[in-house]
Design a protein around this motif. Sequence first.
Motif, short mmCIF file in Angstrom:
data_model
loop_
_atom_site.label_atom_id
_atom_site.label_comp_id
_atom_site.label_asym_id
_atom_site.label_seq_id
_atom_site.Cartn_x
_atom_site.Cartn_y
_atom_site.Cartn_z
N HIS A 327 -49.24 22.74 -45.84
CA HIS A 327 -49.92 21.87 -47.01
C HIS A 327 -51.29 21.00 -46.55
CE1 HIS A 327 -48.14 17.92 -47.04
NE2 HIS A 327 -47.01 18.46 -46.39
N ASP A 349 -48.55 14.67 -41.37
CA ASP A 349 -48.15 14.99 -42.51
C ASP A 349 -49.18 15.53 -43.47
OD1 ASP A 349 -45.57 14.08 -45.28
OD2 ASP A 349 -46.48 16.00 -44.83
N ASP A 350 -49.75 16.35 -43.66
CA ASP A 350 -49.39 17.67 -43.02
C ASP A 350 -50.78 18.19 -42.11
OD1 ASP A 350 -48.33 21.13 -43.34
OD2 ASP A 350 -48.09 19.87 -41.57
N GLU A 383 -48.55 19.61 -52.61
CA GLU A 383 -47.06 19.60 -52.10
C GLU A 383 -46.39 18.15 -52.02
OE1 GLU A 383 -43.83 19.27 -48.90
OE2 GLU A 383 -45.67 17.91 -49.17
N GLU A 384 -47.12 17.13 -51.97
CA GLU A 384 -46.53 15.89 -52.10
C GLU A 384 -46.17 15.61 -53.51
OE1 GLU A 384 -47.26 14.83 -47.87
OE2 GLU A 384 -45.76 14.47 -49.62
N ASP A 411 -44.87 22.22 -41.35
CA ASP A 411 -45.21 20.90 -41.95
C ASP A 411 -44.59 19.97 -41.02
OD1 ASP A 411 -44.06 19.59 -45.23
OD2 ASP A 411 -45.18 18.85 -43.75
#
Length: 552
Positions: A327, A349-350, A383-384, A411
Motif C-alpha cells: 500500500h 509503513d508502507d 489501506e490505512e 507491508d
Amino acid sequence: MKKTFFALLMAVALLLPTAALGQTVKISSDERKMAEEITAGQLSNYLYFVASDAMGGRDTPSYGLDVTAEFLKMNLQKWGFKGAGDNGTFFQKIGLRRDAIDPAATSVKIGGESFAYGEDIARASGSGNISAPIVFAGNGWMIKSKNMNPYANIDIKGKVVAVIGEGPIGGRGLVPMPAGVTQADLPAAGRGTEWADAATYARNNGAAGLLILPSKFLQENWGAVTANFGRSRMVVDKLAPAGGAPQGGQPPMTVLFASVKAANAIFKGEAGNPLNGYAESFAVNPSKNFDFTIATKTEMQWTQNVVALWEGSDPVLKNEMVALGAHYDHVGTNPNAPGDDKIWNGADDDGSGTVSVLSIAEALAKGKVRPKRSILLVWHAGEEKGLWGAEYFNKFPTVNIKNVIAQLNIDMIGRSRKAGDTNPKNKDLSDENGVYVIGAEMMSSTLGAITKGTNDAYLKIGYDYKYDDPKDTNRFFFRSDHFQYALNGIPIAFWFTGVHEDYHQATDHPDKIDYNKMEKIARTIFLTMWELSDLKERPKIDKQLPPELTQR
Ligand SMILES: [Zn+2]
C-alpha cells in the motif's frame, strides 16, 4: 485410541505431499542475477523520496499520494510496463464520497425557535430529519451490573434523547463512560442487553435521534466539534451504499451535538438543567419539539490504485498472473500533534513495501528473460482507511482476477530490532535476519512449499511463522491488503518484520530503515514470485480455510 491413530495417519498423509511438494526450489543463475539487481542503495534512494516530508504522509486522498502515484507511473512507463488500470492506464481511479451538510439549507428549531446549524447544533452522524419531543436521560448508559438505568422512568420511543457525560469523547461511543465503569464491565457479548451506551440504547429502542449536550469537554472543544463533524466520514463511493444505509440495515440514527445556547433553551423552565449538574431523567415539555431538517451535498474526491503488468513469456501461461502488492498510502499529517513534526512519513509503513515492489519491477525490466506467467503489480490506496484500494480492486478488477494464481503482499519489511534493544515497543520486532511470513501456509500447500523452498534455496532468512494463525490475537492476517485477495479465493503470502516504537508515529522515518535486510527480503520475494510464475500448475487451495474466508 482412534483419534490419535487418525491424527498419526493425518500427519503421515500431510508429510507425504509436503515432502513431495517440499521440492527443493532450484534458482538459476539468471534468476539470481536478476534478483541481485535489487539493492539496498536503490531501495534507500526510492524510499527517501516516497517517505519524504514533501509527500506529506501520503494520506488518502491527498496531493502527496497523487505525486507518489505519478512517480510510480513515471518509472513503470520508463521500464516498459503495461498499464493495467482503467482503459490500459496505470491508474484505477477510485471515487471517494463525503456527504457534507449544506448549512444554509439545514434548519434547527426548538419549540419553534430557530437555531443556527454549525453554531448551535452540529451533526455527529446519520443524515435523517427529525421532528420529535425531547427526553433527558442522564449520561445515557444502561449497565445492569452497575444498577445503572436512566431509562427506567422515561419512554424514549420516537423521542430525541438528550444525554450528557463528562470527559473526552471517543473510546466507547460519543458519551464517555461514567465514572467507576471500566472496560471489564462492558463485555462485547452483553452489548445492547446487559449494557448499552446512549447511541446503542437509543437505536435499539426506537428513539428518533440522540442529542449530546455540551459537557465541559465539548464546550472547550466546540470549535473542533463544529469543524470536524459537519461533514460525514469519507467512504468509497462504489463500496458504500448511498445515504450511508448499511447493507440491508436501518439508516444510521441521527446523532447531534448541542451548544450551550441550544441546551439552555431546551432546559429553560424545566425540572433542572443538566449543564448545572441536574442528573435525573425526565421528559422535556413537549411544547419544545425538536425539528431538524438536514440538507446534504455530496462531495466527491478521487484517488487511485496504481496497476501495472509485466507480460509473461509463455503463450498460454502468460494469461495467468502472479500478483505483487503493497500500500502506497499512509496516514498523512496531524496538525494538532505535539512538537514540530506533524508529518507521518510512513517510511516502514508502507514505504518499504512500496519501493520493494518498485525495485522488483525494475529488476524484471532489466532481466534478459521473462517469467512464464505475467506479473501483476498493484500499489493500493486507502489501506490505512480500511483496505479500501485492495477491496476496490478485488470487487472491480481491471484484469481477469480469476487468473491471479497467488498474491504476495509486502507491508512493513524495513525494521530490525538491534541487539540489546529493551524497548518494550520493539519486543515483537524481528531481528536483523528475521521476517514474519503470514498466510503462506494457510490456504495452499503449494504456495507454502514454494515460499519456504525459495528461502531455503537462497538466503535462508529467519522466516518466522508465529503470526501465521487466524487465531493470532494481533489478527495480522486480517490487517493488510492481502486479506481482500484471500477473501476472493486467491492464496496469499504476506511479509512483515513487525511493529515497533515508530509504528504509526511521526517518527517512522527513512533513516531508521534496515536497508540490508530489506534488500534480502525483496530479493527473496522476487525469486518466490518467479518460482510461482514458472509453476506447471497454479497452486490449489487445499487447506482448511478459516471461517472468515468461507463465510461470505
Ligand atoms: Zn501498513
